[in-house]
Design an enzyme around this catalytic site. Structure first.
Site, PDB file in Angstrom:
ATOM      1  N   SER A   1       0.853  -1.183   0.000  1.00  0.00           N
ATOM      2  CA  SER A   1       0.000   0.000   0.000  1.00  0.00           C
ATOM      3  C   SER A   1       0.884   1.227   0.000  1.00  0.00           C
ATOM      4  O   SER A   1       2.108   1.119   0.094  1.00  0.00           O
ATOM      5  CB  SER A   1      -0.889   0.004   1.244  1.00  0.00           C
ATOM      6  N   LYS A   2       0.242   2.383  -0.071  1.00  0.00           N
ATOM      7  CA  LYS A   2       0.985   3.645  -0.109  1.00  0.00           C
ATOM      8  C   LYS A   2       1.942   3.794   1.068  1.00  0.00           C
ATOM      9  O   LYS A   2       2.936   4.495   0.985  1.00  0.00           O
ATOM     10  CB  LYS A   2       0.004   4.825  -0.110  1.00  0.00           C
ATOM     11  N   ARG A   3       1.570   3.141   2.146  1.00  0.00           N
ATOM     12  CA  ARG A   3       2.423   3.156   3.339  1.00  0.00           C
ATOM     13  C   ARG A   3       3.849   2.704   3.018  1.00  0.00           C
ATOM     14  O   ARG A   3       4.814   3.120   3.619  1.00  0.00           O
ATOM     15  CB  ARG A   3       1.828   2.162   4.339  1.00  0.00           C
ATOM     16  N   HIS A   4       3.961   1.791   2.047  1.00  0.00           N
ATOM     17  CA  HIS A   4       5.265   1.242   1.700  1.00  0.00           C
ATOM     18  C   HIS A   4       6.042   2.135   0.732  1.00  0.00           C
ATOM     19  O   HIS A   4       7.201   1.875   0.463  1.00  0.00           O
ATOM     20  CB  HIS A   4       5.098  -0.135   1.045  1.00  0.00           C
ATOM     21  N   GLY A   5       5.394   3.147   0.183  1.00  0.00           N
ATOM     22  CA  GLY A   5       6.076   4.002  -0.791  1.00  0.00           C
ATOM     23  C   GLY A   5       5.248   4.117  -2.050  1.00  0.00           C
ATOM     24  O   GLY A   5       4.025   4.024  -2.000  1.00  0.00           O
TER      25      GLY A   5
END
Ligand code: GLU
Length: 502
Positions: A251-255
């Site tokens: 997800s966006k959390r990962h980049g």
């Protein structure tokens, strides 16, 4: 492509994105596997834009998806078709199921259903639609509808198991007791995903549905709908989820998770393509960097991993650096032109046919091996294109002012001597400059490195660069001598003295 086995013109697959945002790398991977499969089997890839969710679908998103696929080199054979244009057909399929008694009108309404669900949950029971409206006599149902009572159309899920031989997961089975009677048409007459999907897949004569694992629970529902109209379901292949390094769903959390973002960051489409192909698939023998032809020849749905695929950005970066290294310098020149213009570094004699074109291509060639992403060129090329560059503090501390090198005075003395030795070198080639530097170091009984490291900082401002003699030859004698002068002045000024590191 004659080597790819017997032609199977019957193979028809689709990539069916919902245009509600950017092109996610997971979506791109799904498109890519569909593409590899059709190229392998000489089939047809259809692009179907699933835009029935009017509130969330945007034209901007459609554009991003088409652009992303095109940039990646994933072409389609038919479409783009817009699902919203076949709503008639979806409705007709629902009515057909209603008329054949496979579906029924449900008048329960969202509020009543929500209350029942809450009540069931309060008792700790799992809630599934209780088929209240299945008991309504068809005549009565028609009358209520004619009188304007809002109703959804539900598919009556038959008893028994639903099984299929998944091309990735192998035999897969769901017991229909876990499946609630499927809503086909909402009370406003709009079709739901499962109905639209089956209607379109039937209409498009899709033979293989290749999509993400997140759809696996839709598959038994869709198979039941095929059965209800006596149609042969397509084969299904569910691709493993893409996970971040922490093994959680990417997800966006990962980049970055959008194709556009990787493009903007300076990744090459061929590198991202290769990287995405390896998310869940491997041709075996540890092979990683492959041409598209090699991927097509080796691709098989059966070889896809069942377990989640980790999105390893470092591997993407490594692949990108490999692809950059293979690029023709002229192509790099075209790709980095915008970056150079923005940095105020581009001048017309670097253009094709320009006076410094050949030299420029040599500089690019020298920087290629050190570049992981395209913006690395604009970062590293500055000292070649301009005299206006800074010494990086860590390079100064390590190679210009360190006490073990004799401090600024010791280094300044060496750079003066080097200036003298290089001033007479002609032609100013890699070999000749190397010979001059090594002879000087030997005559003073010092290691060549004591000259090379500070020289590098003097020439390009950093502690790392392409081979120093390549850099010297590319910078040229006059500019190299001027930069040595600049380094000496710097070293003899208080500026350098204040940075002495013990
Ligand atoms: N529109 C669906 C999605 O983007 C398509 C699923 C499918 O391939 O059936 O997830």
């Amino acid at each position: 492509m004659a080597s790819h086995g017997a032609p199977e013109p019957g193979v028809r697959v689709r990539f069916a994105p919902s245009p509600t945002g950017f092109l996610h790398v997971g979506g791109a991977r799904t498109a890519l596997f569909n593409w590899l499969f059709t190229r392998r089997h000489r089939g047809t890839l259809i692009l179907r834009i699933e835009d029935t969710d009017v509130a969330r679908s945007t034209e901007e998103s459609v554009r991003t998806i088409l652009e992303g696929l095109t940039w990646l080199g994933i072409g389609w054979d038919e479409g783009p078709f817009f699902q919203s244009r076949s709503l008639e057909a979806h409705g007709a399929l629902a009515r057909r199921l209603l008329e054949s008694g496979r579906a029924y009108r449900c008048f329960c309404g969202a509020a009543a259903l929500e209350a029942k669900r809450k009540a069931a949950e309060a008792e700790g029971a799992a809630w599934k639609y209780d088929r209240t409206c299945l008991r309504i006599d068809p005549e009565e149902s028609r009358r209520r509808q004619a009188a304007g009572a809002p109703a959804v159309i539900r598919f009556r899920v038959p008893d028994g198991a639903v099984s299929w031989d998944d091309l990735v997961h192998g035999p897969t089975s769901f017991d229909s007791s876990v499946i609630e009677d499927i809503v086909l048409l909402r009370s406003d007459g709009s079709p739901t995903y499962n109905l639209s999907c089956v209607s379109d897949d039937l209409e498009m004569r899709i033979t293989h549905v290749i999509r993400g694992d997140d759809h696996i629970s839709n598959t038994p529902k869709q198979i039941l709908l095929y059965r209800a109209v006596a149609a042969e379901p397509p084969r299904f292949a569910h691709l493993p989820l893409i996970l971040g390094p922490d093994k959680k769903r990417l997800s966006k959390r990962h980049g970055a998770v959008s194709v556009t973002e990787y493009r903007e960051r300076g990744y090459l489409p061929e590198a991202l393509f290769n990287f995405l192909a390896l998310l869940g698939w491997s041709p075996g023998e540890g092979r990683e960097k492959m041409t598209k032809e090699e991927m097509i020849a080796g691709f098989a749905l059966e070889a896809i991993n069942r377990k989640g695929a980790i999105f390893d950005e470092q591997k993407l970066e490594w692949l990108n650096s490999q692809y950059i290294n293979d690029l023709d310098p002229a192509r790099v020149a075209a790709l980095i032109r915008g970056d150079l213009e923005r940095a105020g570094l581009f001048v017309h004699d670097l253009d094709e046919g320009g006076a410094r074109r050949d030299w420029f291509l040599h500089v690019i060639q020298a920087l290629k091996t050190r570049s992981k992403i395209l913006p690395d060129f604009a970062r590293d090329i500055r000292p070649f294109l301009s005299d206006d560059f800074e010494y990086r503090p860590e390079a100064v501390e390590k190679h210009l002012t360190a006490a073990k090198e004799g401090g600024p005075q010791g280094v300044a003395a060496r750079m003066r001597a080097l200036r003298g030795a290089l001033a007479g070198v002609s032609p100013f080639t890699e070999a000749a400059t190397e010979e001059a530097l090594r002879a000087l170091a030997a005559s003073r009984d010092e290691p060549a490195a004591a000259y090379i490291h500070p020289l590098r900082v003097a020439l390009v401002g950093t502690a790392v660069s392409p081979g120093i003699f390549t850099v010297l030859a590319l910078i040229g004698r006059e500019r190299a001598l001027a930069r040595l002068d600049r380094a000496v002045s710097f070293l003899e000024s208080g500026d350098a003295a204040s940075r002495i590191r013990q």
